[in-house]
Design a protein around this motif. Structure first.
Motif, PDB file in Angstrom:
ATOM      1  N   UNK A 137       0.872  -1.183   0.000  1.00  0.00           N
ATOM      2  CA  UNK A 137       0.000   0.000   0.000  1.00  0.00           C
ATOM      3  C   UNK A 137       0.904   1.225   0.000  1.00  0.00           C
ATOM      4  N   UNK A 138       0.395   2.404  -0.359  1.00  0.00           N
ATOM      5  CA  UNK A 138       1.276   3.573  -0.373  1.00  0.00           C
ATOM      6  C   UNK A 138       1.806   3.863   1.041  1.00  0.00           C
ATOM      7  N   UNK A 139       3.025   4.387   1.114  1.00  0.00           N
ATOM      8  CA  UNK A 139       3.566   4.802   2.420  1.00  0.00           C
ATOM      9  C   UNK A 139       2.639   5.877   2.968  1.00  0.00           C
ATOM     10  N   UNK A 140       2.283   5.764   4.270  1.00  0.00           N
ATOM     11  CA  UNK A 140       1.304   6.713   4.802  1.00  0.00           C
ATOM     12  C   UNK A 140       1.563   7.032   6.267  1.00  0.00           C
ATOM     13  N   UNK A 141       0.914   8.094   6.730  1.00  0.00           N
ATOM     14  CA  UNK A 141       0.928   8.438   8.160  1.00  0.00           C
ATOM     15  C   UNK A 141      -0.448   8.992   8.498  1.00  0.00           C
ATOM     16  N   UNK A 142      -0.824   8.810   9.769  1.00  0.00           N
ATOM     17  CA  UNK A 142      -2.159   9.244  10.197  1.00  0.00           C
ATOM     18  C   UNK A 142      -2.030  10.494  11.065  1.00  0.00           C
ATOM     19  N   UNK A 143      -2.802  11.515  10.733  1.00  0.00           N
ATOM     20  CA  UNK A 143      -2.865  12.715  11.582  1.00  0.00           C
ATOM     21  C   UNK A 143      -4.227  12.688  12.268  1.00  0.00           C
ATOM     22  N   UNK A 144      -4.199  12.324  13.568  1.00  0.00           N
ATOM     23  CA  UNK A 144      -5.451  12.251  14.333  1.00  0.00           C
ATOM     24  C   UNK A 144      -5.664  13.539  15.095  1.00  0.00           C
ATOM     25  N   UNK A 145      -6.726  14.237  14.797  1.00  0.00           N
ATOM     26  CA  UNK A 145      -7.040  15.455  15.584  1.00  0.00           C
ATOM     27  C   UNK A 145      -8.001  15.042  16.699  1.00  0.00           C
ATOM     28  N   UNK A 146      -7.393  14.363  17.679  1.00  0.00           N
ATOM     29  CA  UNK A 146      -8.173  13.863  18.814  1.00  0.00           C
ATOM     30  C   UNK A 146      -7.627  14.546  20.058  1.00  0.00           C
ATOM     31  N   UNK A 147      -8.469  15.392  20.708  1.00  0.00           N
ATOM     32  CA  UNK A 147      -7.955  16.141  21.874  1.00  0.00           C
ATOM     33  C   UNK A 147      -7.380  15.228  22.960  1.00  0.00           C
ATOM     34  N   UNK A 148      -7.862  13.987  23.020  1.00  0.00           N
ATOM     35  CA  UNK A 148      -7.358  13.056  24.044  1.00  0.00           C
ATOM     36  C   UNK A 148      -5.989  12.479  23.682  1.00  0.00           C
ATOM     37  N   UNK A 149      -5.606  12.593  22.400  1.00  0.00           N
ATOM     38  CA  UNK A 149      -4.323  12.009  21.989  1.00  0.00           C
ATOM     39  C   UNK A 149      -3.512  13.043  21.193  1.00  0.00           C
ATOM     40  N   UNK A 150      -3.064  14.091  21.879  1.00  0.00           N
ATOM     41  CA  UNK A 150      -2.373  15.175  21.165  1.00  0.00           C
ATOM     42  C   UNK A 150      -1.077  14.710  20.489  1.00  0.00           C
ATOM     43  N   UNK A 151      -0.496  13.625  20.998  1.00  0.00           N
ATOM     44  CA  UNK A 151       0.766  13.138  20.435  1.00  0.00           C
ATOM     45  C   UNK A 151       0.605  12.624  18.996  1.00  0.00           C
TER      46      UNK A 151
END
Ligand SMILES: Nc1ncnc2c1ncn2[C@@H]1O[C@H](COP(=O)(O)OP(=O)(O)OP(=O)(O)O)[C@@H](O)[C@H]1O
Ligand SMILES: [Mg+2]
Length: 517
Positions: A160-174
């Motif tokens: 699959x294409x190389x990817x990264x996830x950007x989660x805008x979840x206030x509980x998981x700022x990291x």
């Protein structure tokens, strides 16, 4: 009466299935004949209807838009031609308003999520009734989330294409570290140079953006669910979206087409290519308004990918997208339940594969006699200039070498009483012949040979008539290998009442002993 003839199977112009309702009973809906129409056999069957003959109920549980769609109708028409299969479509109002206890009964369920479908209810229905599931329902939660889809693909070792996830979840700022530059983004430390692709984490959200590098003029291409002849628009906006969670992935340079793959079980996949919406966003359509599709032959690797996707997501009927780029094929989207549109061949194949699958799984437990039918097209007859001929498809040979070990045989005449006792002990007088093969029996012959030889050594003048050399040979052969096992030696005794040995013997064996009197 031919099973394969597609016409004249149903009594009405409309496809006819059983429309189920409360507690598995059926009722009338939309003027459609409620009885299951399984084709031409039906009327004959009804004449001498056997009450014990059990039909396999295949339930269709999805939103009406899907249950009543053209491909679904075409496939169900073909599926209900299976003699023992009855299709029951769950009405949308029953799915939405009735408790699952009141949903129709079925042995096998074809059910899938689409917008507005109560997946939780469908899951509780399967817990209640435990039907054979064509497409797993729990996995359909994952299919709605691109992060889960990519995680599963990665776990299965699918490219699959190389990817990264950007989660805008206030509980998981990291999980929300974004550094943006003109020509690249850094997502949680991973760099993606333009062009890159930004996808909403929800797989139901089709607003996929592709960002162009400044060298190509910058800006972005905004994809969306097709509206008429458009599937995307160019935007001068070069900065990424700042609200919502996204997957960022590298842009795979294809030839401008997407390969759409449709599985029906792990061993069947149909593929076709379409112009990528990422190009100019103008949908290619033919004179009938249908989107133009290009024929595709999947490579062996891609067929393996299709098999893996189908199995990993537990979706017998499963659509997914492949991007052919840099000499590889990358899966960029798994959609779950999806039928090919406008392909008679696919409708035929799909119904056949599904019907056979249902019969194979359920016929034994419902005591329905069934074996996979041999289709006319499976019979290997090929037309040639000199008529039709059977095509040789394979040769199966069981071969052994021709050099056989020569028979090793010795013959001797015996006259000693010990041999006669043995002959009698094993019933040799009944037929005048005896074959000794068992270790115990061979041991007895060896014991006699040893005893006679010992006596010959002790008293040269004794009345033992057997030739010493023959006895020694007999002993040597029987002492070979240190023990008796297998069938590598045998002793045959033939009674010769007149003391006349036969001129020749056709008997096989290592020791043929003639008993002379
Ligand atoms: N990594 C990529 N590289 C190049 N093109 C891509 C990439 N990912 C997606 N695309 C293009 O964008 C299109 C839409 O992407 P994707 O299939 O993931 O989104 P979708 O909205 O879920 O599509 P669908 O309508 O099939 O559900 C693809 O068909 C492909 O043309
Ligand atoms: Mg797609």
């Amino acid at each position: 009466m031919s099973k394969s003839s597609g016409q004249g199977m149903c009594n009405s112009e409309l496809p006819q299935f059983l429309i189920g309702s409360e507690g598995g009973e059926s009722r009338e809906l939309d003027d459609i004949d409620m009885r299951k129409i399984s084709g031409h056999y039906r009327e004959e069957e009804e004449e001498d209807e056997d009450q014990s003959e059990r039909q396999i109920m295949v339930g269709i549980c999805s939103m009406m838009k899907k249950s009543k769609s053209k491909p679904m109708t075409e496939i169900l028409e073909r599926l209900c031609k299976f003699e023992y299969i009855t299709v029951v479509i769950f009405p949308e109002e029953v799915i939405l308003s009735e408790p699952v206890e009141k949903w129709p009964l079925c042995d096998c369920l074809i059910s899938f999520h689409s917008k507005g479908f109560p997946l939780d209810k469908a899951v509780s229905y399967t817990k209640l009734r435990n039907p054979l599931l064509i497409n797993d329902l729990n996995m359909q939660y994952f299919i709605q989330d691109r992060r889960e889809v990519y995680r599963i693909l990665q776990e299965e070792g699918i490219d699959l294409p190389r990817y990264a996830v950007l989660n805008r979840d206030p509980d998981r700022p990291e999980e929300c570290n974004l550094v943006e530059s003109e020509d690249h983004v850094e997502v949680n430390g991973e760099v993606f140079h333009k062009p890159f692709v930004e996808k909403p984490v929800s797989a139901e959200d089709h607003n996929v953006y592709i960002y162009y590098p400044t060298s190509a003029g910058g800006g972005s291409q905004r994809l969306f669910r097709k509206i008429g002849s458009r599937s995307s628009v160019y935007s001068p906006e070069s900065t990424v979206r700042k609200t919502g969670s996204y997957i960022y992935e590298e842009f795979m340079p294809t030839d401008g087409t997407d390969v759409k793959v449709y599985t029906v079980g792990p061993d069947y996949a149909h593929a076709e290519a379409r112009k990528s919406p990422a190009l100019d966003g103008k949908v290619e359509r033919d004179s009938e308004g249908k989107e133009i599709r290009y024929p595709v032959m999947l490579t062996a690797m891609e067929k393996l990918v299709a098999r893996k996707v189908c199995l990993a997501f537990k979706q017998t009927v499963c659509g997914f997208d492949l991007l052919r780029a840099n000499g590889h094929s990358f899966v960029c989207d798994v959609n779950g339940f999806s039928f090919v549109k406008n392909s008679m061949k696919y409708y035929d194949d799909c119904a056949k594969v599904l019907g056979n699958m249902v019969m194979r799984e359920l016929a034994p437990q419902l005591h329905i006699p069934w074996s996979i039918p041999m289709e006319a097209e499976d019979i290997p007859i090929v037309p040639t200039t000199s008529g039709t001929m059977m095509e040789l498809r394979c040769v199966i040979a069981v071969i052994r070498h021709g050099d056989r070990t020569p028979k090793q045989k010795m013959k001797m005449e015996v006259r000693n009483a010990l041999f006669f006792e043995l002959f009698e002990k094993y019933g040799g007088y009944k037929s005048g012949k005896l074959k000794l093969k068992k270790p115990k029996q061979l041991q007895e012959v060896l014991d006699i040979a040893r005893q006679l030889l010992a006596e010959l050594v002790l008293h040269n003048d004794c009345e033992i008539e057997e030739k010493k050399s023959k006895l020694e040979q007999l002993k040597t052969v029987l002492e070979m290998y240190g023990h008796f096992s297998g069938i590598n030696r045998k002793v045959q005794l033939t009674y010769l009442p007149n003391g006349q040995p036969k001129a020749s013997s056709e008997e096989e064996g290592m020791c043929t002993v003639g008993l002379l009197r």
